[in-house]
Design an enzyme around this catalytic site. Structure first.
Site, PDB file in Angstrom:
ATOM      1  N   HIS A  89      54.131  59.159  26.312  1.00  0.00           N
ATOM      2  CA  HIS A  89      53.692  60.432  25.735  1.00  0.00           C
ATOM      3  C   HIS A  89      54.435  60.760  24.440  1.00  0.00           C
ATOM      4  O   HIS A  89      53.973  61.590  23.659  1.00  0.00           O
ATOM      5  CB  HIS A  89      53.842  61.574  26.750  1.00  0.00           C
ATOM      6  CG  HIS A  89      55.233  62.078  26.963  1.00  0.00           C
ATOM      7  ND1 HIS A  89      56.022  61.721  28.033  1.00  0.00           N
ATOM      8  CD2 HIS A  89      55.986  62.946  26.237  1.00  0.00           C
ATOM      9  CE1 HIS A  89      57.181  62.344  27.959  1.00  0.00           C
ATOM     10  NE2 HIS A  89      57.185  63.096  26.873  1.00  0.00           N
ATOM     11  N   ASP A 119      53.966  56.159  32.086  1.00  0.00           N
ATOM     12  CA  ASP A 119      54.563  56.875  30.947  1.00  0.00           C
ATOM     13  C   ASP A 119      55.636  56.032  30.270  1.00  0.00           C
ATOM     14  O   ASP A 119      56.699  56.535  29.918  1.00  0.00           O
ATOM     15  CB  ASP A 119      55.130  58.232  31.378  1.00  0.00           C
ATOM     16  CG  ASP A 119      55.361  59.158  30.185  1.00  0.00           C
ATOM     17  OD1 ASP A 119      54.766  58.907  29.125  1.00  0.00           O
ATOM     18  OD2 ASP A 119      56.153  60.119  30.317  1.00  0.00           O
ATOM     19  N   SER A 196      62.964  62.938  26.221  1.00  0.00           N
ATOM     20  CA  SER A 196      61.939  62.047  26.751  1.00  0.00           C
ATOM     21  C   SER A 196      62.053  60.654  26.133  1.00  0.00           C
ATOM     22  O   SER A 196      62.086  60.502  24.911  1.00  0.00           O
ATOM     23  CB  SER A 196      60.550  62.606  26.468  1.00  0.00           C
ATOM     24  OG  SER A 196      60.327  63.782  27.202  1.00  0.00           O
TER      25      SER A 196
END
Length: 359
Positions: A89, A119, A196
């Site tokens: 993402h 992911d 992230s």
């Protein structure tokens, strides 16, 4: 479980000889027990300053520009000599990807492969600074209670470390695209926007997870994609640019006490098949629910198969079923133990290939 590459101090055992052989043995046994307890306590400790110095040069800030001109921020870590692992993402729809290493150097990267269902994404970068070395990915699973650190650039603050423990395993979290991501590590190490794609590392500097999400409305609740998924998915991303996930083709619900009561089952363990998708691998093999029943004011599905085992592995929850399917590959035939009309039986299902989330 997780390998702990933690230096354990050697404790010298001092025994007393007074009182003869029996006394010496007794004191020795007490010293052995004390030594074991002390070593266990020391093994749980973690020098986060040394850990930071060892790992931070391998961590990068990821800055992307998307097709619509938006800018994004994330983190990543050096996986191989010129490969960086991050979240899917973070680089989704990216037209330009720039990496900044810990000592300030910028490099342009290209996207090698992405997998939205785990992911994970892999980037290729040239001219990696000489001080940056790949971080090893841990073998096995993380251990609940084990100390860990999250490294990355939360809110653009490069070179940040936060610490905590592994709070839980086998969690399922929703993705930004609407599907669920299974087998996720839960940690209380603070994870914020920009973290992230950065590594969650153990005290030996091994990557036990890739930080993927933090729940901003909650305190100390973060999640990371585990090492076993990294080891399974990333090599395929490097080689093929993608990873093929197995597909069963059912919608289901956990067997809660209310659902178990409605279906006349004694134990609230397993997964109830609510619906079977047409032309899916499960079609004609598994049976979905045909009706509902109201129990304690709640309308629940009844009559479908209850999946209790897959290839001999117990299925007690939806997370268990998702984990088994995540470890399987398209084309593989699995044996499922189901409860159908009150009786146990086995069925065999040849798994299909999961379509991309936009199809």
């Amino acid at each position: 479980m997780q390998n702990r590459l933690i230096t354990i101090l050697v404790v010298a055992l001092v025994t007393a000889s007074a009182g003869g052989v029996a006394a010496t043995a007794s004191v020795g046994q007490q010293d052995d027990r004390a030594s074991g307890q002390q070593e266990q306590q020391q093994g749980r400790q973690c020098n986060f300053t040394q850990l930071y110095d060892r790992a931070i040069d391998s961590v990068v800030s990821v800055r992307v520009t998307t097709e619509d001109g938006q800018a994004g921020l994330g983190s990543g870590f050096l996986y191989d000599d010129n490969l960086v692992v991050t979240n899917q993402h973070v680089v989704a729809n990216a037209t330009n990807v720039e990496l900044q290493f810990d000592r300030g150097e910028w490099r342009t990267a290209t996207v090698v492969g992405t997998d939205p269902y785990s992911d994970l994404a892999v980037l290729r970068v040239r001219n990696v600074p000489g001080y940056a070395a790949p971080l090893p990915v841990a073998d096995g699973q993380a251990e609940p209670g084990a100390p860990v650190a999250a490294l990355g650039s939360p809110l653009g603050l490069q070179g940040t470390i936060t610490r905590g423990i592994v709070s839980g395993l086998n969690r399922t979290i929703p993705s930004q695209q609407g599907f669920a991501i299974p087998d996720v590590i839960q940690t209380d190490a603070p994870i914020n926007p920009g973290n992230s794609g950065g590594p969650l590392v153990n005290c030996g500097g091994e990557v036990v997870g890739v930080n993927t999400a933090g729940i901003q409305a909650s305190e100390n609740l973060g999640f990371a994609i585990p090492a076993e998924v990294i080891r399974r998915v990333v090599p395929s991303l490097v080689e093929n640019g993608s990873y093929s996930h197995a597909f069963l083709g059912i919608s289901s619900t956990e067997l809660s006490p209310v659902v178990a009561e409605a279906n006349g089952l004694e134990r609230a363990q397993g997964v109830l098949v609510v619906d079977v998708l047409a032309n899916s691998p499960a079609s004609g093999v598994l049976q979905g629910s045909q009706r509902t029943r109201t129990v304690e004011g709640v309308e629940v599905p009844v009559g479908g198969d209850v999946i209790v085992r897959v290839d001999g592995q117990p299925v007690q929850s939806a997370e268990d079923l998702s984990s088994v399917l995540a470890e399987s590959r398209p084309g593989e035939t699995v044996t499922m133990t189901v409860v159908r009309n009150g009786e146990r039986q086995q069925v065999r299902v040849t798994l299909g290939r999961r379509s991309p989330p936009d199809q």
